[in-house]
Scaffold this motif. Structure first.
Motif, mmCIF file in Angstrom:
data_model
loop_
_atom_site.group_PDB
_atom_site.id
_atom_site.type_symbol
_atom_site.label_atom_id
_atom_site.label_comp_id
_atom_site.label_asym_id
_atom_site.label_seq_id
_atom_site.Cartn_x
_atom_site.Cartn_y
_atom_site.Cartn_z
ATOM 1 N N GLU A 127 62.523 52.416 57.180
ATOM 2 C CA GLU A 127 63.542 53.324 56.644
ATOM 3 C C GLU A 127 63.597 53.225 55.120
ATOM 4 O O GLU A 127 63.645 54.255 54.415
ATOM 5 N N LYS B 98 60.570 54.990 53.775
ATOM 6 C CA LYS B 98 60.692 56.453 53.771
ATOM 7 C C LYS B 98 61.603 56.916 52.644
ATOM 8 O O LYS B 98 61.329 57.934 51.985
ATOM 9 N N ASN B 99 62.686 56.176 52.413
ATOM 10 C CA ASN B 99 63.615 56.569 51.344
ATOM 11 C C ASN B 99 62.928 56.556 49.975
ATOM 12 O O ASN B 99 63.173 57.428 49.139
#
Length: 975
Positions: A698, A701-702
């Motif tokens: 996560e 991806k950020n």
């Protein structure tokens, strides 16, 4: 400035057991040759080795009193100038070592005497004396240390004898000389000469001239004598300097009442021709078939003036002395002789030294003529000898040892790129250093060989009455002034000493220990002394006689250690040359981990401060492709160092292969702090790589969503190591690259394209990279690599790689067609993006060999064959292929290809072929009839009615052709 250190280069001392007082002496390989001062006309030889013992080897008589003597290692001979009955003689003593066996047989012969018949087996055990008659009395001599040739100085000339090796039989080789060249130098009476590999140096009392003999090609007539004459000075010099060089080697004019001295002068290179000296080369012509022709190149002329600081001065206070040419050889130079490794002396540089009583001068005279060092003596010097490591100077009561810069200059001659981030050497301009001033009483003369310094002392009382005599007037330059004093009767109190210099390793260690007294107080002194130690070891390693041995291994270890010490200095001290920490650490062979352990942090206010030299080393080292992997603790220390010193470098530091074991969470925290101050795409990509390493998809991806694909692709240009790293000489993909292959292949290809277009990766390296990324299987090419090639092609790469790309893609496409194999992943480009074989850039001739195994039975195979035959201009052959294999494609092909100059093929080739084939009803009949009608429609619009009728077949059905005739007629009426 002269640095003075109280070191101990001199070790043990032994007395030479000479029975009579020495007048002259010289050193030969492992022996000391001493000419006696008494009227006995004798030369004694003593063995000098590493053991603390000097043993007599024997003695031999000379023709007369020895005025000058010199030894040549090449040929192992002694040459002398002797005086008898007021006449001087030049003699060379060959095979003199046989006198140590008690054999007193002596052969005396003239130079050039044919010896093939007169020499026998007994000649191997007898001394041979070669007499060399000269038209003028010899004044000084010098032997070339490289090849053993002999140079003799006479009034107004220099005479050169070449050393010859005459093979009498398989077991006997005899040495001889050949009178080869005479240099006439007008109005010059040399006091000293030096000779080395074609370099010639000569001095008078206050003048120095250095020349280079260069061989030239013979003319058509080998008997012609080549001369190189320098024009008269008034034709050589312009008006600005004409008055300064009125005559060669004439530094002052005399009268009964006053002395006029010329100005001091230094001329280098081609300018030294302006000295006004007339040089003429005379070939002897004794053996015309062997005659070698030379020309003279001027290297240096220097003129000094007497010291006029006081009103009273004498000849001894102003005369030049100790002229010497020193050769330095290539390192790692060896050859095989009878299965054994021997030294091969390949000349690298030549240095020239000469001295006034209070100042010495050292020049390099190789490819450049440059003054390396000037030596200021604390008192009047009597004589000096230059070695690759030291300059030894004697005064009346001390032996002084100075450092020299020969190894520093030679290192740069051997490797012009030595001063880089990978290699370094202390500068030639380093201050001269005095290592020792050893007291001796009554020093008179000095010579040197190997690790021995030979000194003659004579502790006689000073003649007070002589001191009270009026001083002699300034020196006279007349030819007959070059005389030697008649030796006085032997007096007690003389000694001949052999002073053994200590080993290089021992002195090196002493210098390193001594440097520690300065490391926290006087930075420059510490660096200076360590630089001297480094040059000392470097000079020892340049000795061609140093073969593979335990001694060489110790010297190499000392060399690496000296580099490490210098690296420590430049990394810890804040100096202007702090960048030198990098090359010295590189040469030391130390790993980053070992360097980290060596660095002592300076505590200031409770925090650690690292100087710029260390940061420079660490930064560059982490940028390089090293195989070293730092431990987790060392990697954490490196992160802290850069976080404090250069936080903006943290992304680049983390991308180093050395930082593989770094803690990703610690790195992420430090990167987040840096991002608040200096955000960048590279930093974001580095954070994404760290998040991926932690397994936090996560967070990954950020970070990747912060920028567009194009911005991310160009971000990799700033730090390519995010995608690829060097391991064992190969480029390997990173963890981030493997992840992109699975999740975002378009970004990976775009990024590699950007790296290639910005010269960050070569085409072959990219090929290997993608194959490694997929784990290449035999005979397969991953689709992502094909995507990369296609992206390069569309991007319009440089012409030099365009053909490579076209060849790679064409062969890959054909390979797939042959095996009917689909790509392993979905291609990023479509057929609309590419038109490869139809394009003008492909060299079809290079493609044709690949088409042989490709069958025309499939539509794809037929299409490729037809496209290629069309590209090579074989349109009729293409039409035949389509008529045979795929007639339904015939009209689309003709409409696309049969244009312009190929338009006539519609009626000359296509129409007749269709008419012929439609006469027989078959499976393709309807397709052929349709193609024929389309062909007639095209021809009807192209040709005139009469021409159209002429191309129609005679046996056709009129009803079939009538509509097309009407179409052609209507076209005419419309027109």
């Amino acid at each position: 400035m002269v640095q003075l250190y109280n070191l101990h280069p001199f070790g043990s001392q032994q007395v030479v057991p000479s029975k009579q007082e020495p007048a002259l002496f010289c050193c030969g390989r492992d022996a000391l040759l001493v000419a006696c001062a008494a009227a006995g006309c004798k030369v004694e030889a003593f063995a000098v080795g590493d053991q603390e013992l000097c043993e007599p080897l024997g003695c031999f008589n000379t023709l007369g009193r020895v005025l000058h003597m010199a030894y040549s290692e090449a040929g192992d001979y002694l040459v002398t100038i002797e005086e008898k009955n007021k006449a001087t003689f030049l003699r060379a003593y060959m095979n003199w070592r046989c006198m140590s066996t008690g054999n007193t047989r002596v052969c005396v012969r003239m130079v050039g005497h044919k010896m093939e018949e007169s020499y026998s087996e007994s000649s191997k055990v007898q001394m041979s004396i070669v007499e060399m008659p000269l038209s003028d009395p010899p004044l000084c001599i010098s032997c070339c240390p490289v090849n053993g040739d002999l140079l003799v100085g006479c009034k107004n000339k220099l005479v050169m004898f070449c050393l010859k090796y005459l093979v009498i039989n398989q077991d006997l080789t005899v040495l001889d000389f050949k009178l080869s060249l005479i240099l006439h130098i007008d109005n010059v009476t040399p006091t000293e000469v030096a000779f080395c590999a074609g370099y010639i140096a000569l001095t008078t009392e206050l003048d120095v001239l250095i020349l280079k003999l260069e061989p030239i090609h013979k003319g058509a007539d080998n008997t012609e004598l080549y001369t190189d004459k320098v024009r008269a000075p008034e034709k050589l010099v312009d008006e600005g300097v004409k008055d300064e060089v009125p005559s060669a080697f004439s530094s002052q004019l005399e009268s009964d009442d006053f002395v006029i001295c010329q100005k001091p002068m230094e001329l280098r290179g081609e300018e030294s021709r302006l000295c006004g000296i007339l040089v003429t080369l005379e070939s002897t012509g004794l053996a015309k078939e062997d005659t070698e022709y030379f020309q003279v190149r001027y290297l240096l002329y220097r003129r000094f003036t007497p010291d006029l600081s006081s009103f009273v001065f004498s000849v001894e206070e102003t005369t030049l002395h100790s002229l010497q040419l020193l050769p330095i050889y290539q390192t790692e130079s060896s050859m095989s002789v009878n299965g054994k490794t021997a030294a091969k002396k390949e000349l690298l540089s030549v240095f020239c030294f000469f001295s006034l009583p209070h100042v010495g001068y050292l020049y390099t005279v190789g490819s450049l003529v440059e003054l390396l060092s000037t030596y200021q003596y604390s008192e009047k010097s009597l004589q000096a000898v230059l070695t690759p490591q030291f300059l030894h100077v004697i005064t009346s009561n001390s032996l002084q040892c100075f450092t020299v810069r020969c190894s520093a200059a030679a290192a740069r001659e051997e490797d012009p790129y030595i001063d880089t981030t990978m290699k370094a050497c202390p500068p030639v301009s380093l201050d001269v250093c005095t290592l020792r001033m050893q007291l001796f009483i009554g020093l008179k003369a000095i010579c040197h060989f190997n690790n021995h310094v030979i000194l003659l002392t004579k502790a006689d009382s000073e003649d007070i009455t002589e001191r009270r005599k009026p001083p002699r007037r300034v020196l006279s330059r007349k030819a007959d002034s070059v005389k030697l004093k008649t030796p006085l009767e032997s007096e007690p109190g003389w000694n001949l000493y052999i002073v053994n210099t200590i080993s290089t390793i021992q002195l090196y260690k002493e210098m390193v220990d001594y440097s520690k007294t300065y490391e926290n107080v006087r930075t420059e002194s510490c660096i200076h002394l360590l630089s001297e130690a480094h040059l000392l070891v470097r000079a020892a390693l340049m000795d061609p006689s140093l073969m593979e041995s335990e001694e060489k291994e110790k010297l190499l270890a000392a060399f690496r250690e000296s580099c490490a010490h210098l690296g420590d200095c430049y990394s810890r001290f804040n100096t202007k040359d702090s960048h030198l920490a990098l090359p010295y650490y590189k040469m030391s062979g130390l790993s980053i981990t070992e360097v980290l352990k060596r660095i002592d942090s300076v505590v200031e206010g409770g925090t650690q401060k690292y100087e710029k030299g260390f940061i420079f080393y660490l930064n560059h080292s982490l940028y390089e492709d090293l195989n070293e992997e730092l431990s987790k603790e060392s990697a954490a220390k490196v992160l802290q160092i850069f976080h404090l010193a250069e936080p903006n470098q943290l992304p680049h530091v983390l991308c180093s292969p050395c930082m593989k074991n770094v803690c990703p969470s610690m790195a992420m925290k430090l990167l987040q702090k840096v991002e608040l101050i200096v955000p960048s795409v590279v930093l974001t990509l580095t954070k994404a790589a760290m998040a991926l390493k932690m397994g936090d998809l996560e967070a990954y991806k950020n970070e990747m969503d912060c920028y567009t694909e194009m911005r991310l692709a160009y971000g990799f240009i700033g730090e390519p190591r995010l995608l690829m790293q060097q391991r064992d000489g190969r480029i390997v993909p990173t963890e981030l690259a493997v992840h992109l292959k699975e999740t975002w292949p378009g970004l990976l290809v775009a990024s590699m394209l950007a790296l290639h277009e910005n010269s960050k990766i070569e085409l072959e390296e990219a090929d290997s990279y993608f194959e490694m990324l997929y784990g290449k299987k035999e005979g397969t090419t991953p689709q992502l690599l094909v995507d990369f090639w296609e992206a390069l092609l569309v991007a319009g790469s440089e012409k030099e790689i365009l053909q490579k790309l076209l060849f790679k893609l064409t062969s890959q496409y054909i390979w797939r067609l042959l095996r009917k194999q689909l790509p392993d992943t979905k291609p990023l480009k479509t057929t609309e993006d590419l038109s490869l074989l139809c394009g003008p850039s492909v060299d079809i001739a290079s493609v044709l060999p690949f088409l042989e195994p490709l069958s025309e039975d499939s539509n794809a195979g037929l299409s490729v064959h037809v496209l290629c035959t069309t590209r090579v201009g074989e349109y009729e052959k293409s039409i035949d292929k389509l008529l045979e294999k795929c007639p339904e494609a015939l009209i689309p092909y003709a409409q696309h290809e049969l244009k312009d100059e190929n338009r006539a093929l519609w009626w000359n080739k296509l129409l007749p072929e269709l008419c012929k084939r439609t006469r027989y009803v078959g499976d393709d009949y309807s397709v052929l009839i349709s193609s024929l009608k389309e062909t007639l429609s095209v021809i009807a619009m192209e040709l005139e009615l009469r021409d159209f009728i002429n191309v129609l077949p005679d046996d056709g059905t009129a009803a079939f052709f009538l509509p097309h005739l009407l179409q052609c007629s209507k076209k005419k009426l419309t027109t």
